[in-house]
Write an enzyme that holds these catalytic residues in place. Structure first.
Site, PDB file in Angstrom:
ATOM      1  N   GLY A 163      -5.583  -2.810  -8.667  1.00 57.21           N
ATOM      2  CA  GLY A 163      -7.023  -2.754  -8.474  1.00 57.21           C
ATOM      3  C   GLY A 163      -7.438  -1.382  -7.979  1.00 57.21           C
TER       4      GLY A 163
ATOM      5  N   SER B 170      -9.382  -0.700  -5.697  1.00 53.92           N
ATOM      6  CA  SER B 170      -9.596  -0.684  -4.243  1.00 53.92           C
ATOM      7  C   SER B 170      -8.277  -0.689  -3.469  1.00 53.92           C
ATOM      8  CB  SER B 170     -10.426  -1.906  -3.816  1.00 53.92           C
ATOM      9  OG  SER B 170      -9.741  -3.110  -4.114  1.00 53.92           O
ATOM     10  N   TYR B 171      -7.164  -0.764  -4.150  1.00 53.43           N
ATOM     11  CA  TYR B 171      -5.868  -0.778  -3.478  1.00 53.43           C
ATOM     12  C   TYR B 171      -5.408   0.649  -3.193  1.00 53.43           C
ATOM     13  CZ  TYR B 171      -5.631  -5.593  -5.209  1.00 53.43           C
ATOM     14  OH  TYR B 171      -5.887  -6.907  -5.490  1.00 53.43           O
ATOM     15  N   GLY B 172      -5.098   0.894  -1.932  1.00 53.44           N
ATOM     16  CA  GLY B 172      -4.762   2.247  -1.542  1.00 53.44           C
ATOM     17  C   GLY B 172      -6.033   3.022  -1.290  1.00 53.44           C
TER      18      GLY B 172
ATOM     19  N   LYS C  88      -8.362  -4.318 -11.486  1.00 54.55           N
ATOM     20  CA  LYS C  88      -9.598  -4.973 -11.069  1.00 54.55           C
ATOM     21  C   LYS C  88     -10.555  -3.908 -10.525  1.00 54.55           C
ATOM     22  CE  LYS C  88      -7.246  -7.659  -8.304  1.00 54.55           C
ATOM     23  NZ  LYS C  88      -5.876  -7.318  -8.740  1.00 54.55           N
TER      24      LYS C  88
END
Length: 326
Positions: free
Chosen positions: A53, A55-57, A89
């Site tokens: 996604g 938004s990860y990290g 995502k």
């Protein structure tokens, strides 16, 4: 469905959400080499669906999970690398409120991944707090598909009522929803048992994807009430839940022992028996190898029923995702 995707999904995938959460707190460049080995091992053993996604990290490592996944794919030389399916995502951040904002987000993700996106998903529905925002973002996903920048469109954290509205909206543009990703495990059965999502997905021709299929590690057999618990927020959660979910853990242990498998492998196999694609996280090759061991053998209907009964008898399970809609 008006439009049929040519994208094929394997039986089990690998979720990179664990990498993203780790990167949020502490980024260690040496970890990249370990994760490359994890990636190579998974692909070599037929796991070719990887979910991440944008938004990860986050923070100063914005999109780091996508960057790493793109790097791993470039450097992997497994024979079946051409079968790779990378899903990401896109988060409906408050500052993303136009369809073009979603197109730009998809283009940025593809740039970080160093390849076109196979499956693009909206990370969660805004119906619970800003329903006006959602339709433009969904049209942005449709634009990405129509412009040939993604191979297929999926959703995440949608319940049956909202799902059917969104499917109809996208169908009006001639676009099918290929997948729906929800929190689903032996400790999170509500999407299927209460919301009836699997039946709805089957009627709509949508593949259900199960994220957190090992319930943050509770179903691995690694943690016990009297043993060492993980640090941070999970510690308090595990202290509360371990006594509550004991019947499921005992059932898992018994079946695992009889089958010469691990509790993790039984828990993942149960997800597959329910017709979902589990996407367990893997931070090292040991975890990846254990996940791979869930493939190639089926639980018996009797074993599935035993696990179902144990799960149904719980008074409390995993905390529900706050973005899950009805």
């Amino acid at each position: 469905m008006a439009s049929t995707s040519t994208l094929s999904l394997p039986k089990m995938g690998c979720g990179t959400w664990a990498w993203g959460n780790r990167l949020l707190w502490q980024y260690d460049p040496t970890m990249d080499r370990d994760l490359q080995n994890v990636f190579n091992l998974c692909v070599s053993n037929g796991i070719t669906l990887f979910d991440t996604g944008d938004s990860y990290g986050t923070g100063k490592f914005n999109g780091q999970s996508e960057k790493l996944l793109g790097q791993f794919a470039q450097e992997c030389i497994a024979a079946n690398i051409d079968s790779l399916c990378i899903a990401t995502k896109l988060a409906p951040y408050p500052w993303r409120f136009t369809r073009n904002a979603m197109v730009q987000a998809g283009e940025a993700s593809a740039q970080r991944l160093q390849r076109p996106i196979d499956l693009v998903q909206i990370h969660w529905s805004t119906a619970n707090y800003a329903p006006w925002q959602e339709w433009a973002l969904l049209d942005g996903l449709a634009d990405l598909y129509e412009q040939g920048k993604v191979k297929a469109v999926g959703l995440s954290n949608y319940g049956p009522k909202r799902l059917q509205k969104v499917v109809k909206h996208l169908q009006n543009r001639g676009i099918s929803v290929l997948t729906l990703q929800v929190q689903y495990s032996l400790l999170s059965t509500a999407p299927v048992t209460q919301l009836n999502l699997k039946a709805v997905c089957d009627d709509l021709g949508i593949q259900l994807i199960a994220y957190s299929p090992l319930a943050l590690g509770l179903l691995t057999g690694k943690y016990m009430e009297s043993g060492q618990l993980p640090q941070g927020l999970r510690k308090g959660l595990f202290q509360e839940l371990l006594p509550q979910v004991k019947p499921v853990l005992e059932c898992l242990q018994a079946i695992a022992k009889f089958r010469h498998k691990t509790p993790s492998q039984v828990a993942l196999n149960w997800c597959m028996a329910k017709g979902s694609i589990p996407i367990p996280g893997a931070k090292n090759t040991r975890q990846a190898q254990e996940n791979i061991g869930a493939l190639g053998w089926p639980l018996t209907p009797g074993e599935v029923d035993e696990l179902d009964r144990a799960a149904a008898g719980l008074k409390k399970g995993m905390v529900k995702n706050i973005f899950q809609t009805g």
